[in-house]
Write an enzyme that holds these catalytic residues in place. Sequence first.
Site, short mmCIF file in Angstrom:
data_model
loop_
_atom_site.label_atom_id
_atom_site.label_comp_id
_atom_site.label_asym_id
_atom_site.label_seq_id
_atom_site.Cartn_x
_atom_site.Cartn_y
_atom_site.Cartn_z
N HIS A 1 0.79 -1.23 0.00
CA HIS A 1 0.00 0.00 0.00
C HIS A 1 0.82 1.28 0.00
O HIS A 1 0.28 2.37 -0.14
CB HIS A 1 -0.98 0.01 1.18
CG HIS A 1 -2.34 0.58 0.80
ND1 HIS A 1 -3.46 0.38 1.58
CD2 HIS A 1 -2.73 1.34 -0.25
CE1 HIS A 1 -4.50 1.02 1.00
NE2 HIS A 1 -4.08 1.60 -0.11
N ASP B 1 -3.25 3.53 7.80
CA ASP B 1 -2.05 3.84 7.00
C ASP B 1 -1.71 5.32 7.08
O ASP B 1 -1.31 5.92 6.08
CB ASP B 1 -2.23 3.40 5.54
CG ASP B 1 -2.38 1.89 5.42
OD1 ASP B 1 -2.76 1.43 4.31
OD2 ASP B 1 -2.15 1.19 6.41
N ASP C 1 -7.44 -1.78 -0.07
CA ASP C 1 -6.53 -2.77 0.51
C ASP C 1 -7.34 -4.04 0.69
O ASP C 1 -8.36 -4.02 1.39
CB ASP C 1 -6.02 -2.24 1.86
CG ASP C 1 -4.94 -3.11 2.47
OD1 ASP C 1 -4.04 -2.55 3.12
OD2 ASP C 1 -5.01 -4.34 2.30
N HIS D 1 -6.82 -0.91 8.08
CA HIS D 1 -5.83 -0.01 8.67
C HIS D 1 -5.97 1.41 8.12
O HIS D 1 -6.41 1.59 7.00
CB HIS D 1 -4.42 -0.52 8.36
CG HIS D 1 -4.22 -1.96 8.66
ND1 HIS D 1 -4.36 -2.94 7.70
CD2 HIS D 1 -3.91 -2.59 9.80
CE1 HIS D 1 -4.12 -4.12 8.24
NE2 HIS D 1 -3.86 -3.94 9.52
N ASP E 1 -9.96 -0.25 3.96
CA ASP E 1 -8.78 -0.87 4.57
C ASP E 1 -9.10 -1.22 6.02
O ASP E 1 -9.87 -0.51 6.68
CB ASP E 1 -7.63 0.15 4.52
CG ASP E 1 -6.24 -0.45 4.66
OD1 ASP E 1 -5.31 0.12 4.06
OD2 ASP E 1 -6.08 -1.47 5.37
N ASP F 1 -7.08 -6.40 2.51
CA ASP F 1 -7.27 -6.80 3.90
C ASP F 1 -8.45 -6.10 4.57
O ASP F 1 -8.73 -6.34 5.75
CB ASP F 1 -5.99 -6.66 4.74
CG ASP F 1 -5.58 -5.23 5.02
OD1 ASP F 1 -4.36 -4.99 5.21
OD2 ASP F 1 -6.44 -4.31 5.08
N HIS G 1 4.29 1.30 4.10
CA HIS G 1 2.92 0.99 3.67
C HIS G 1 1.90 1.33 4.75
O HIS G 1 0.70 1.36 4.49
CB HIS G 1 2.78 -0.46 3.20
CG HIS G 1 2.75 -1.49 4.29
ND1 HIS G 1 2.07 -2.67 4.16
CD2 HIS G 1 3.33 -1.51 5.52
CE1 HIS G 1 2.23 -3.39 5.26
NE2 HIS G 1 2.99 -2.71 6.12
N GLU H 1 -1.97 -5.19 -1.60
CA GLU H 1 -1.68 -6.10 -0.49
C GLU H 1 -2.13 -7.55 -0.73
O GLU H 1 -2.21 -8.33 0.21
CB GLU H 1 -2.23 -5.57 0.84
CG GLU H 1 -1.68 -4.19 1.24
CD GLU H 1 -0.25 -4.20 1.77
OE1 GLU H 1 0.35 -5.29 1.89
OE2 GLU H 1 0.29 -3.11 2.06
N1 LIG Z 1 -2.00 -3.63 5.60
C1 LIG Z 1 -1.41 -2.63 6.27
N2 LIG Z 1 -1.91 -1.43 6.12
O1 LIG Z 1 -3.05 -1.23 5.42
N3 LIG Z 1 -0.33 -2.85 7.12
C2 LIG Z 1 0.35 -1.76 7.79
C3 LIG Z 1 -0.51 -1.09 8.84
C4 LIG Z 1 -0.23 -1.57 10.22
N4 LIG Z 1 -0.59 -0.50 11.19
MN LIG Z 2 -4.39 -2.92 5.49
MN LIG Z 3 -3.33 -0.47 3.55
#
Ligand SMILES: N/C(=N\O)NCCC[NH3+]
Ligand SMILES: [Mn+2]
Ligand SMILES: [Mn+2]
Length: 314
Positions: free
Chosen positions: A96, A123, A227, A121, A119, A229, A136, A272
Amino acid sequence: HSVAILGAPFSKGQKRRGVEHGPKAIRDAGLVERLSNLDYPVHDFGDLTFKHLEKDEHFMHVPFPRTVGRANKLLSGAVSGAVGAGHTCIMLGGDHSLAIGSVEGHAQQCPDLCLIWVDAHADINTPLTSPSGNLHGQSVAFLLKDLQNKMPEVPGFSWMKPFLSARDLVYIGLRDVDPGEHIILKTLGIQYFSMRDIDRMGIQRVMEVTLDHLLARKQRPIHLSFDIDAFDPSLAPATGTPVNGGLTYREGIYVTEEIHNTGLLSVMDVVEVNPTLGATPEAVEATTSLAVDVIASALGQTREGAHVAFPKIP
Ligand SMILES: N/C(=N\O)NCCC[NH3+]
Ligand SMILES: [Mn+2]
Ligand SMILES: [Mn+2]
Ligand SMILES: [Mn+2]
């Protein structure tokens, strides 16, 4: 309009190997064929070639800053070119950190763009708040004008300057936010919908509020940074930082259907996907075919079906 596919086989925004194989894995899951069914011209520009810089010492605890910065400078030019040529651009990652170049290149053509970040997260760590240093997890911090007094000069990023306002960003799917990120979200008053908000409001209301927040004042191009995830790990296991309790298949597809229906999608990142992290070939295939499904949905594939103006009922 026509669609441009851009592969960005890059992994240095984080420490796990394999995410650089994401673009090939998503293509192997039938991306081009699926998009060709959607009746617009699809141009696959292939994959960018990223140089790994020999001398690239850490900046603070941030690994590979110059390699990541250079990759994003290259990607920025490629995305700017694709959008400038009139394409809707699909950027296949890669990790990312690539959103830095993708959004910056998009903003060169569309300075009034808005950003929807789907996401688990946020980021939005700075090098000072990031626990890991991985870039990322810092992408959004490089884009926001509102964070510039909090950002050090990171080597490799002198080619760009921040351009995005916090009010032009909405998060969907958050469920693993670091303390330093939470302070930034609250201080800047960034609009976000965590998984709890989705549980409370439902995805239909989340999309209504998201699109009103971003588009009510003025219609403008959308940058969707997706993302994989964001989805529940049961649906997208082949990814580097899985977090339980993610989007269902139907929630993710609803997000992309609603964005398609605005007619304003201009660039979509899908990042990702790490085909080396699936426990079985089936797990990898589930993840890559999900990526193809969300891209097709963002570009107009509908669950109810579709037909052209004619033919008459046979
Ligand atoms: N997938 C991730 N970000 O979207 N990993 C890094 C973030 C961890 N705080
Ligand atoms: Mn993520
Ligand atoms: Mn991300
Ligand atoms: Mn063309």
